[in-house]
Design a protein around this motif. Structure first.
Motif, PDB file in Angstrom:
ATOM      1  N   ALA A 199       1.184  -9.469  -0.956  1.00  0.00           N
ATOM      2  CA  ALA A 199       0.407  -9.654  -2.189  1.00  0.00           C
ATOM      3  C   ALA A 199      -0.940 -10.303  -1.886  1.00  0.00           C
ATOM      4  O   ALA A 199      -1.971  -9.891  -2.434  1.00  0.00           O
ATOM      5  CB  ALA A 199       1.191 -10.484  -3.198  1.00  0.00           C
ATOM      6  N   LEU A 245      -3.209  -7.739  -0.254  1.00  0.00           N
ATOM      7  CA  LEU A 245      -3.725  -6.794  -1.242  1.00  0.00           C
ATOM      8  C   LEU A 245      -4.843  -7.413  -2.075  1.00  0.00           C
ATOM      9  O   LEU A 245      -5.864  -6.756  -2.331  1.00  0.00           O
ATOM     10  CB  LEU A 245      -2.580  -6.332  -2.137  1.00  0.00           C
ATOM     11  N   LYS A 280       6.816  -1.636  -6.729  1.00  0.00           N
ATOM     12  CA  LYS A 280       6.070  -2.404  -7.731  1.00  0.00           C
ATOM     13  C   LYS A 280       4.638  -1.901  -7.853  1.00  0.00           C
ATOM     14  O   LYS A 280       4.107  -1.775  -8.945  1.00  0.00           O
ATOM     15  CB  LYS A 280       6.069  -3.896  -7.381  1.00  0.00           C
ATOM     16  N   LEU A 281       4.005  -1.626  -6.722  1.00  0.00           N
ATOM     17  CA  LEU A 281       2.622  -1.157  -6.740  1.00  0.00           C
ATOM     18  C   LEU A 281       2.484   0.183  -7.458  1.00  0.00           C
ATOM     19  O   LEU A 281       1.499   0.426  -8.145  1.00  0.00           O
ATOM     20  CB  LEU A 281       2.076  -1.029  -5.314  1.00  0.00           C
ATOM     21  N   MET A 284       0.564  -7.125 -10.468  1.00  0.00           N
ATOM     22  CA  MET A 284       0.111  -6.521  -9.215  1.00  0.00           C
ATOM     23  C   MET A 284       0.020  -5.006  -9.362  1.00  0.00           C
ATOM     24  O   MET A 284      -0.885  -4.376  -8.811  1.00  0.00           O
ATOM     25  CB  MET A 284       1.040  -6.909  -8.056  1.00  0.00           C
ATOM     26  N   SER A 285       0.927  -4.402 -10.125  1.00  0.00           N
ATOM     27  CA  SER A 285       0.865  -2.963 -10.396  1.00  0.00           C
ATOM     28  C   SER A 285      -0.448  -2.628 -11.094  1.00  0.00           C
ATOM     29  O   SER A 285      -1.140  -1.676 -10.720  1.00  0.00           O
ATOM     30  CB  SER A 285       2.022  -2.524 -11.303  1.00  0.00           C
ATOM     31  N   THR A 323      -3.560  -3.204  -8.714  1.00  0.00           N
ATOM     32  CA  THR A 323      -3.611  -2.203  -7.656  1.00  0.00           C
ATOM     33  C   THR A 323      -4.029  -0.850  -8.223  1.00  0.00           C
ATOM     34  O   THR A 323      -4.885  -0.169  -7.663  1.00  0.00           O
ATOM     35  CB  THR A 323      -2.247  -2.092  -6.944  1.00  0.00           C
ATOM     36  N   GLN A 324      -3.450  -0.481  -9.345  1.00  0.00           N
ATOM     37  CA  GLN A 324      -3.769   0.814  -9.941  1.00  0.00           C
ATOM     38  C   GLN A 324      -5.169   0.825 -10.553  1.00  0.00           C
ATOM     39  O   GLN A 324      -5.769   1.888 -10.710  1.00  0.00           O
ATOM     40  CB  GLN A 324      -2.702   1.193 -10.954  1.00  0.00           C
ATOM     41  N   VAL A 334      -2.620   4.946  -6.431  1.00  0.00           N
ATOM     42  CA  VAL A 334      -1.499   4.588  -5.559  1.00  0.00           C
ATOM     43  C   VAL A 334      -0.587   5.791  -5.354  1.00  0.00           C
ATOM     44  O   VAL A 334      -0.210   6.471  -6.304  1.00  0.00           O
ATOM     45  CB  VAL A 334      -0.684   3.415  -6.169  1.00  0.00           C
TER      46      VAL A 334
END
Length: 180
Positions: free
Chosen positions: A118, A121, A143-144, A156-157, A160-161, A166
């Protein structure tokens, strides 16, 4: 020579073993490394970042395609990288990726330590590469890639998105790593 055999020779020569506290796992399957490099779609114009270069097996493959900035925290492994890798297309940084300036990079290809995924990232969001090919633990990847409404979907999803499209490229068998 098989990568597992080469790893064993390096462990004897440099007197090290995988360090659990540093979450060290070493890739010992050439076909997996080749796939990571292929997925990155590298060109001579790219400068790729490798987080946790370890024994340099991936680094060597990346160097054949582009410039590489390789970061390694472990002093023994950093010495190994300095001694064993070709100097062409390589900038080695001894330090913690979370604390160092890696300069201008275009892509990231790495097998980073799982224990700080994490944090890694979050730092990658600041570096803003065009593409990342990262090997993370299965549950973290789920999760991502999770979508709204799923149990795994979290902050975090969303982050990241927001930064990246992803895509889960699939599982890497446990036997591809040492220790397994």
């Amino acid at each position: 020579m098989e990568l597992f055999d080469e790893l064993n020779q390096l462990m004897v020569k440099y007197r090290f073993r995988p360090n659990r506290k540093m979450a060290q796992l070493f890739m010992v399957k050439q076909d997996v490394l080749a796939r990571l490099v292929k997925e990155a779609d590298l060109s001579e114009k790219d400068t790729v970042l490798e987080i946790g270069a370890g024994t340099g097996f991936l680094t060597r493959e990346l160097q054949k395609k582009c410039k590489v900035v390789a970061v390694e925290l472990d002093s023994t492994l950093f010495e190994l990288l300095e001694n064993e890798l070709p100097k062409e297309n390589l900038k080695l940084i001894h330090g913690n990726f979370l604390e160092v300036d890696v300069g201008k990079i275009t892509k990231i290809v790495a097998l980073p330590p799982y224990t700080i995924s994490a944090n890694i990232l979050a730092k990658i969001f600041e570096v803003e590469p065009k593409l990342c090919i990262l090997v993370f633990q299965k549950e973290f990847v789920e999760k991502l890639a999770a979508e709204p409404g799923f149990l795994e979907y979290n902050a975090m999803s969303v982050l990241t998105q927001y930064h990246f499209d992803v895509e889960n490229l699939g599982l890497i068998p446990a036997g591809s790593f040492f220790p397994r």
